[in-house]
Design a protein around this motif. Structure first.
Motif, PDB file in Angstrom:
ATOM      1  N   PHE A 279     -88.678   0.477  53.616  1.00  0.00           N
ATOM      2  CA  PHE A 279     -88.908   1.757  52.952  1.00  0.00           C
ATOM      3  C   PHE A 279     -88.583   2.918  53.882  1.00  0.00           C
ATOM      4  N   GLN A 280     -88.988   2.820  55.132  1.00  0.00           N
ATOM      5  CA  GLN A 280     -88.715   3.896  56.074  1.00  0.00           C
ATOM      6  C   GLN A 280     -87.212   4.086  56.266  1.00  0.00           C
ATOM      7  N   GLU A 281     -86.472   2.987  56.322  1.00  0.00           N
ATOM      8  CA  GLU A 281     -85.026   3.096  56.468  1.00  0.00           C
ATOM      9  C   GLU A 281     -84.397   3.756  55.252  1.00  0.00           C
ATOM     10  N   GLU A 282     -84.823   3.363  54.054  1.00  0.00           N
ATOM     11  CA  GLU A 282     -84.246   3.937  52.842  1.00  0.00           C
ATOM     12  C   GLU A 282     -84.735   5.364  52.621  1.00  0.00           C
ATOM     13  N   PHE A 283     -86.001   5.618  52.927  1.00  0.00           N
ATOM     14  CA  PHE A 283     -86.550   6.960  52.757  1.00  0.00           C
ATOM     15  C   PHE A 283     -85.868   7.949  53.688  1.00  0.00           C
ATOM     16  N   GLN A 284     -85.458   7.484  54.857  1.00  0.00           N
ATOM     17  CA  GLN A 284     -84.789   8.344  55.828  1.00  0.00           C
ATOM     18  C   GLN A 284     -83.414   8.785  55.325  1.00  0.00           C
ATOM     19  N   LYS A 285     -82.817   8.030  54.431  1.00  0.00           N
ATOM     20  CA  LYS A 285     -81.494   8.370  53.915  1.00  0.00           C
ATOM     21  C   LYS A 285     -81.539   9.525  52.928  1.00  0.00           C
ATOM     22  N   ASN A 286     -82.716   9.856  52.413  1.00  0.00           N
ATOM     23  CA  ASN A 286     -82.851  11.015  51.541  1.00  0.00           C
ATOM     24  C   ASN A 286     -82.831  12.290  52.373  1.00  0.00           C
ATOM     25  N   PRO A 287     -82.240  13.371  51.866  1.00  0.00           N
ATOM     26  CA  PRO A 287     -82.266  14.643  52.615  1.00  0.00           C
ATOM     27  C   PRO A 287     -83.696  15.104  52.865  1.00  0.00           C
ATOM     28  N   SER A 288     -83.878  15.863  53.934  1.00  0.00           N
ATOM     29  CA  SER A 288     -85.228  16.301  54.309  1.00  0.00           C
ATOM     30  C   SER A 288     -85.853  17.177  53.232  1.00  0.00           C
ATOM     31  N   ASP A 289     -85.056  18.005  52.548  1.00  0.00           N
ATOM     32  CA  ASP A 289     -85.639  18.831  51.491  1.00  0.00           C
ATOM     33  C   ASP A 289     -86.082  17.984  50.310  1.00  0.00           C
ATOM     34  N   THR A 290     -85.362  16.863  50.049  1.00  0.00           N
ATOM     35  CA  THR A 290     -85.795  15.952  48.991  1.00  0.00           C
ATOM     36  C   THR A 290     -87.090  15.256  49.379  1.00  0.00           C
TER      37      THR A 290
END
Length: 653
Positions: A279-290
C-alpha cells in the motif's frame, strides 16, 4: 688585559657546573658536589636517575590520561518556564472511504484486498536453514555502483551479476572478507550509530514542506549528510549518481546478498506487513495533492482545542504526510510556553477520527497516532509515539530531561547546524538515518526509494518500485545499510530535549457530555458530515438519542490531555573530567614528589643553559679569530697618578 684560552674555558665551565649544582633547588643535585666520598656521589646520582625515571613514567601516564579526554556527567535539577513540545497527530486511516475513488487503480486494489500479486505468491516452508545473513561483512564498501561513463544497461549488469558461479566459492570469499569486521562493529565509540567512517557525496535536491525547505548542491559541513562533494545531477542519462567505479561483486557483498535472498525464500512473509508495504508503494505513486485530498483534514479531526486555558484553532497546526497514515498534523510554535504545571494549563484536544470513513477491507481497528517530540524536529509516527483509542480520554503527563553532550575532542556529538541549513529541520538520529538511506539510494540507484518518509527533500526521479532494476538496486542498498556496510555516521545530538511521559486514562465521553456538548457543536456548524446528518436532525429537534446511536457516535471521539507534571527539569551535562589546569597541577605534583622541583627550578635550568651557550659562543669566536680575542677585563693607569698606585679596573666583559 686578560684573554680566554682553552684552560680558562674548561675551568669556567667546571666552575659554572659546580655553582649550578650547589645552588640548585632540585633535590639531590647538590649532593653530587658536596658529598665527601665517591660512593656517596654515586649513590645520589643513582637515586636521582631513578627519581627521574619514575617522574618520566608518571608524566607519560598523565599525558595519556589527558589525551584520552575523559568526561563526567553532572545532573542538575532546575526550575523555569518550559517550552511546550511539538505534538503530532495522525488518523490511522490514511484514505477516507468517500474519497477512495480519487486514488489510482492500484491503490484501490490494495485497499480493497483485490491486488492479484497479494494472492498469487506461493507459501513456502517455515524452516530456515540459517540466519547467517545478519552478520556484517566488511567495511570495504565505499565504492559507487555505477561507472560514470557506462551505459544504463552496462551499469546494471556490472552491479547485479555475481562474480562467483558456485555458492561454496561465494561463502569462502565471504569468509575472507569477514576478517576484521567484528572489531569495527564493536568499537568503543558509543556516540555513533555506525562504526564505519566513509566519505560520501553531499545531499542535493530542493523541496518545500511544512518543516522547511532544503537547498541543493550542498557538499560541505560536518556529518555524513554534508561531507564530500558532488550533487545528484551529475552524469549522463536519467540517473543521478555519485562518483566512483564500484564493482560491488569484488568485495563479496553482492554474493552475500544473493545468499541472503535465497535464505528468505524459506520464510513466509506476514500477509498484513506485506499488504501495508505494498500500500505504501502504491500510495506513494499518487501526487502529493491527491494524497492530501483523500486523507482526513484538520477540520475533520479537531472538535475543540485549548492550550494554556485559551482556545486554539486549525491554523495552529501544520500538515505533513505519512505513507502509512496519510495526512498528519503538528502543533508547535516557539511562543508556546508553559508557566504553570497541571492538566488545566496543558494541551486539551477533543478529536473526531471519523470511523465511518475507515476502509473496512484495509483497517482492522480504529485509533489515532500521537507523537510528542522536540520542537523543530521531524516526527516519524510509524515508529514513535502512542496509539490512542476512541471512547477514551488519555492523559499524558510529561517531565523534561535536557541532555548536553560534550563536543570534540572530549566527545563525538553532532551540533546539527549544517543539517538544519540543508534540510530545514533540527537534527535527530532517526531523521539522519532516514535521509542517509534516501541519499544513498538516490545517488547509487537513480530513483526515489519506496516508503520515503521525508518527502520534502526529494529530486524529480522515478520511483524505485516502477522498475525491476531499480527495485533490485534498492533492496541491495537496504541490505548494506541494515548490516552497517554503508556508514551514515549519525551521532547523538549535542543538545537534546527528551520528554519522559506517563499515561493514564478513563472512559469518555459521558452520555450527557456527548449529546449536550459535542453533538450540539457539530450539528450547529454548516456542512454537517454525511454520517451525522440523521443524528443531527434528532439533536436539533431535541429528540433523545437511543443507546445504540450513542454507542455508535461515541466510537468516533477521543480526548487527549498533554501537560507538564512539574516545571522542575533535569539537566544532564557532560563536562571534561580532566582539563588543562588539572593537567598542569598534576605535572607539578609529580615533579615535586620525585624531584622536589617547581616552575622556578626550570627557570634555573633555563638560566644555566643560557650561560653555557654564552660560554660556548665566546669560545667559538676566540678560536675563529685569535686577533679578536674577547676581552674579559679592561684596566687603565691614570697618567697623573703616582708611580706606586695600582691600575684601576673599569669593568668586565
Amino acid at each position: 688585559m686578560a684573554m680566554y684560552n682553552d684552560k680558562t674555558s674548561s675551568s669556567s665551565l667546571k666552575e659554572m657546573l659546580k655553582s649550578m649544582a650547589e645552588n640548585s633547588s632540585i633535590h639531590g643535585v647538590s649532593r653530587w658536589v658536596t658529598s665527601k666520598y665517591w660512593y656517596q656521589r654515586v649513590l645520589w646520582i643513582l637515586v636521582f636517575l631513578g627519581a627521574t625515571g619514575g617522574m618520566s613514567y608518571q608524566l607519560s601516564l598523565l599525558f595519556k590520561s589527558f589525551r584520552s579526554y575523559p568526561v563526567k556527567a553532572s545532573v542538575d535539577l532546575r526550575f523555569s518556564s518550559l517550552p511546550f513540545p511539538a505534538v503530532s497527530l495522525c488518523n490511522m486511516n490514511p484514505i477516507k472511504l468517500s474519497k477512495l475513488g480519487l486514488t489510482n487503480k492500484d491503490t484501490q486494489n490494495v485497499i480493497n484486498g483485490t491486488n492479484p500479486s497479494l494472492w498469487s505468491r506461493k507459501k513456502r516452508s517455515l524452516h530456515a536453514k540459517s540466519n547467517k545473513w545478519r552478520r556484517p561483512i566488511s567495511n570495504q564498501h565505499n565504492t559507487g555502483i555505477y561507472g560514470l561513463g557506462a551505459s544504463r544497461r552496462e551499469r546494471i549488469q556490472k552491479v547485479f551479476s555475481p562474480s562467483l558461479s558456485s555458492k561454496s566459492r561465494r561463502r569462502k570469499r565471504l569468509k575472507r572478507s569477514l576478517s576484521g569486521a567484528s572489531d569495527g562493529l564493536l568499537g568503543d565509540n558509543t556516540n555513533t550509530v555506525s562504526s564505519y567512517h566513509t566519505s560520501t557525496s553531499g545531499y542535493s535536491g530542493s523541496g518545500s514542506g511544512d518543516y522547511g525547505s532544503g537547498s541543493g548542491d550542498s557538499g560541505s559541513g560536518s556529518g555524513d549528510y554534508a561531507s564530500g562533494s558532488g550533487d545528484y545531477g551529475s552524469g549522463s542519462g536519467d540517473h543521478y549518481h555519485g562518483s566512483g567505479s564500484g564493482d560491488y561483486a569484488s568485495d563479496g557483498t553482492w554474493s552475500y546478498f544473493q545468499d541472503y535472498k535465497e535464505e528468505l525464500t524459506h520464510y513466509v512473509q506476514d500477509e498484513w506487513n506485506q499488504r501495508v508495504s505494498q500500500f505504501q508503494e502504491e500510495f506513494q505513486k499518487n501526487p502529493s495533492d491527491t494524497r492530501e485530498k483523500v486523507g482526513h483534514s484538520i477540520s475533520d479531526l479537531i472538535v475543540s482545542c485549548a492550550f494554556n486555558g485559551n482556545e486554539c484553532y486549525e491554523n495552529n497546526f501544520t500538515l505533513f504526510q505519512s505513507l502509512e497514515y496519510g495526512n498528519c498534523y503538528t502543533f508547535q510554535d516557539s511562543s508556546y510556553i508553559t508557566k504553570r504545571s497541571g492538566p488545566l494549563l496543558g494541551l486539551r484536544l477533543n478529536l473526531n477520527i471519523e470511523t465511518n470513513e475507515y476502509v473496512a477491507d484495509y483497517m482492522d481497528a480504529f485509533g489515532l497516532r500521537l507523537v510528542i517530540h522536540e520542537p523543530g524536529t521531524f516526527p516519524f509516527p510509524e515508529e514513535e509515539g502512542f496509539t490512542l483509542n476512541p471512547r477514551y480520554e488519555t492523559t499524558i503527563g510529561m517531565r523534561l530531561v535536557s541532555y548536553r553532550r560534550a563536543s570534540e575532542p572530549h566527545g563525538q556529538c553532532e551540533s546539527g547546524k549544517d543539517f538544519i541549513k540543508m534540510f530545514g529541520i533540527r537534527y535527530t538520529i532517526p531523521a539522519c538515518l532516514k535521509l542517509c538511506r534516501q541519499r544513498e539510494i538516490i545517488k547509487q540507484c537513480g530513483c526515489i526509494p519506496s516508503n520515503s518518509n521525508v518527502n520534502g527533500f526529494l529530486p524529480l526521479l522515478p520511483l524505485c518500485s516502477n522498475s525491476t532494476e531499480h527495485e533490485s538496486c534498492q533492496e541491495y542498498l537496504n541490505f548494506k545499510l541494515e548490516n552497517n556496510l554503508i556508514s551514515c555516521d549519525c551521532r547523538s545530538p549535542c543538545e537534546q530535549l527528551v520528554y519522559d511521559t506517563s499515561l493514564s486514562g478513563r472512559s469518555w465521553p459521558s452520555k450527557k457530555f456527548l449529546t449536550e456538548n459535542i453533538m450540539k457543536k457539530i450539528c450547529s456548524e454548516t456542512g454537517v458530515k454525511w454520517y451525522f446528518e440523521a443524528d443531527c436532525v434528532k439533536v436539533n429537534s431535541n429528540i433523545l438519542l437511543d443507546a445504540a446511536s450513542i454507542e455508535r457516535i461515541s466510537g468516533n471521539f477521543l480526548k487527549v490531555v498533554i501537560y507538564y507534571e512539574d516545571l522542575n527539569y533535569e539537566e544532564i551535562k557532560e563536562e571534561p573530567m580532566y582539563d588543562g589546569f588539572q593537567f598542569i597541577s598534576d605535572i607539578g605534583g609529580a615533579l615535586g614528589l620525585f624531584m622536589g622541583a617547581s616552575i622556578l627550578s626550570f627557570v634555573e635550568v633555563f638560566q644555566f643553559l643560557i650561560e653555557i651557550l654564552n660560554l660556548l659562543r665566546n669560545k667559538f669566536f676566540a678560536k675563529r679569530d685569535p686577533a679578536l680575542t674577547p676581552v674579559t677585563e679592561l684596566s687603565f693607569r691614570d697618567p697623573l697618578a703616582g708611580k706606586g698606585e695600582k691600575e684601576k679596573s673599569i669593568g668586565h666583559f
